[in-house]
Design an enzyme around this catalytic site. Sequence first.
Site, mmCIF file in Angstrom:
data_model
loop_
_atom_site.group_PDB
_atom_site.id
_atom_site.type_symbol
_atom_site.label_atom_id
_atom_site.label_comp_id
_atom_site.label_asym_id
_atom_site.label_seq_id
_atom_site.Cartn_x
_atom_site.Cartn_y
_atom_site.Cartn_z
ATOM 1 N N PRO A 180 45.228 43.826 42.780
ATOM 2 C CA PRO A 180 44.100 44.013 43.783
ATOM 3 C C PRO A 180 42.990 43.813 43.913
ATOM 4 O O PRO A 180 42.348 45.018 44.121
ATOM 5 C CB PRO A 180 45.368 45.380 43.909
ATOM 6 C CG PRO A 180 45.120 46.235 42.250
ATOM 7 C CD PRO A 180 45.830 44.406 41.633
ATOM 8 N N CYS A 181 41.978 42.669 43.981
ATOM 9 C CA CYS A 181 40.866 43.040 44.169
ATOM 10 C C CYS A 181 40.923 43.248 44.913
ATOM 11 O O CYS A 181 39.110 43.299 45.484
ATOM 12 C CB CYS A 181 40.087 41.423 43.254
ATOM 13 S SG CYS A 181 40.693 40.209 43.994
#
Length: 171
Positions: free
Chosen positions: A134-135
Amino acid sequence: MTLERPIGALHSKAMYARDAASIATPIGLVRVTGTADRIDSIEIVASGDAVPTDAPAIREALRQIEAYFARRLTAFDLPLAPSPTDRGAVLRQGIVDIGYGQTASYGALATAIRSSPRAIGQACARNPFPIIVPCHRILGAGGRLGAYSAGNGPITKSRLLDHERPQGGLL
């Protein structure tokens, strides 16, 4: 006259065919590529049709992505292709460790995993697994949205962060 060797003789290990499938989501079509037992990449594309697959790992990825958007899943458990480097694996894990609905700045994450904000930014830019790794949860200094390399860039990032915000309020 020289005869070419059969294709099988050119490879010492068995090669596995890659498969791909996609699912419609609120942020666009999500395409998952991989093999029967691992995920190699995830893309958020602008348009297209949902495509099924028989590959177990890809089917499971689509199931988990669907559950994420239905708010039934907050952490993914998928067999991802390994990072090409040990350092990349540390950066990836640092990003994964930012929990659902939480955010961290590039600087805070860099400090936590003994890296640099630039390295975190490069890992996010090269992330082959958006949503899963989850950047979108990494923000710039002062809470600025910053860049996002998947889908429609910052618009997609904002929509993913909105999706993870607690729902509710007064009726």
